[in-house]
Design a protein around this motif. Structure first.
Motif, short mmCIF file in Angstrom:
data_model
loop_
_atom_site.label_atom_id
_atom_site.label_comp_id
_atom_site.label_asym_id
_atom_site.label_seq_id
_atom_site.Cartn_x
_atom_site.Cartn_y
_atom_site.Cartn_z
N LEU A 23 -1.44 2.37 -3.12
CA LEU A 23 0.10 1.63 -2.55
C LEU A 23 0.82 2.48 -1.79
O LEU A 23 1.58 1.81 -0.81
N PHE A 26 -0.87 2.34 1.92
CA PHE A 26 -0.58 1.14 2.69
C PHE A 26 0.74 0.58 2.80
O PHE A 26 1.07 0.02 3.71
N ASN A 27 1.54 0.66 1.74
CA ASN A 27 2.71 0.31 1.60
C ASN A 27 3.87 1.09 1.56
O ASN A 27 5.16 0.81 1.61
N ARG A 29 4.97 2.92 -0.96
CA ARG A 29 5.72 2.72 -2.13
C ARG A 29 5.29 3.42 -3.40
O ARG A 29 4.13 3.85 -3.30
N ASN A 47 9.87 -8.91 0.49
CA ASN A 47 9.59 -7.70 -0.32
C ASN A 47 8.92 -7.94 -1.67
O ASN A 47 8.57 -7.21 -2.41
N TYR A 49 6.31 -10.23 -2.24
CA TYR A 49 4.90 -10.42 -2.37
C TYR A 49 3.94 -9.64 -2.67
O TYR A 49 3.38 -9.51 -3.80
N TRP A 50 4.13 -8.25 -2.08
CA TRP A 50 3.29 -7.10 -2.65
C TRP A 50 3.50 -6.82 -4.17
O TRP A 50 2.44 -6.55 -4.72
N ARG A 51 4.61 -6.85 -4.43
CA ARG A 51 4.86 -6.58 -6.03
C ARG A 51 4.15 -7.69 -6.96
O ARG A 51 3.77 -7.23 -7.85
N PRO B 45 3.47 4.43 6.44
CA PRO B 45 2.33 3.94 5.75
C PRO B 45 1.66 2.66 6.59
O PRO B 45 2.18 2.44 7.77
N CYS B 47 1.16 -0.47 6.42
CA CYS B 47 1.74 -1.70 6.36
C CYS B 47 3.18 -1.49 6.43
O CYS B 47 4.00 -2.74 6.37
N ASP B 48 3.89 -0.44 6.64
CA ASP B 48 5.29 -0.64 6.79
C ASP B 48 5.88 0.65 7.59
O ASP B 48 5.10 1.44 8.27
N HIS B 52 8.80 4.57 1.23
CA HIS B 52 10.10 4.28 0.50
C HIS B 52 9.91 5.26 -0.77
O HIS B 52 9.16 4.72 -1.82
#
Lengths: 140, 117
Positions: A23, A26-27, A29, A47, A49-51, B45, B47-48, B52
């Motif tokens: 996670l 890629f994101n 987060r 924001n 969708y991924w969640r 990252p 895809c961003d 965060h």
């Protein structure tokens, strides 16, 4: 300690860590489940969708694992009221304390966050005390 | 770990203590620490546009401690945390379902009474 299952526990932990790492990769987060739940309702729509997908994956994970590695079926026999009170406490506490087990005890500790270390020690102690009272004082 | 009995077996230090959960945490933290050491060398990252990451401040306030205490009591009552309850939903049993709804109610109660900053 005959119920100790070190291998499946280590592998499970490895998978959780890997999931959080993916996670992040890629994101970008942090994989704190309680935060993801809250923000899947409140973040701006793009924001969410991924969640949503993350949570759906989590929900089906146990079913998928069970197909390949069947584990003994869990029997739940807790009074409904107790489950409800516990859920409300966990939800409220996770928000007030800014994170739950995944956010503080996995992602936070992995980043050497002092806040997360304090939170983790606090909730494990509180949970141990609660379990002690429930099982050995109230005899539940 | 979506089995609450396994979680309670760890929390119950006076019973037949089961340390498995510590190994889960240990495995997860070690894996993530190692992986993020490499991931965070990237400028962003995949895809961003940026990472965060919550601030890892040193502020230990009453919200953090009280929140963790309330969370711990709930966790100790039945052995579910948010992640394990969601993962257990696919068992199709009553308890994870009820717990997840109550979890949402707890989160909404917080927004209603506490989040007025």
């Amino acid at each position: 300690m005959e119920n100790f299952t070190p291998y499946s526990a280590l592998i499970g932990g490895l998978l959780i860590g890997l999931s959080a790492a993916l996670l992040l990769f890629f994101n970008g987060r942090v994989a704190g489940i309680s935060g993801i739940i809250v923000d899947s309702f409140s973040a701006e729509i793009n924001n969410r969708y991924w969640r949503g997908f993350f949570l759906i994956g989590l929900m089906f994970s146990a079913a998928i694992i069970n197909t390949f590695f069947p584990v003994a079926e869990v029997t739940y026999s807790r009074p409904m009221l107790l489950v409800i009170v516990a859920g409300i406490f966990v939800g409220y506490g996770a928000r007030l304390g800014n994170g739950c087990t995944s956010g503080h005890a996995v992602c936070g500790l992995a980043r050497f966050s002092l806040r997360s270390a304090v939170a983790t020690l606090t909730f494990i102690s509180a949970a141990m005390l609660t379990t002690y009272i429930m099982r050995h004082v109230l005899g539940y | 770990m979506s089995n609450p009995d396994k979680v309670l077996a760890f929390l119950d230090i006076a019973g037949n203590w089961d340390l498995s959960l510590i190994l889960v945490m240990f495995g997860a933290v070690m894996t993530l620490t190692t992986a993020q050491h490499f991931i965070l060398k990237r400028s962003k990252p995949v895809c961003d546009s940026h990472f965060h990451l919550p601030k890892t401040g040193n502020l230990i306030d009453y919200r953090l401690v009280l929140g963790a205490m309330i969370f711990g009591v709930g966790w100790g009552l039945v052995g579910f945390c948010p992640g394990s309850a969601l993962a257990a939903l696919s068992d199709g049993k009553r308890d994870p379902f009820i717990f997840t709804i109550a979890l949402g109610i707890g989160m909404m109660l917080f927004s209603r009474f506490h989040n007025k900053k």
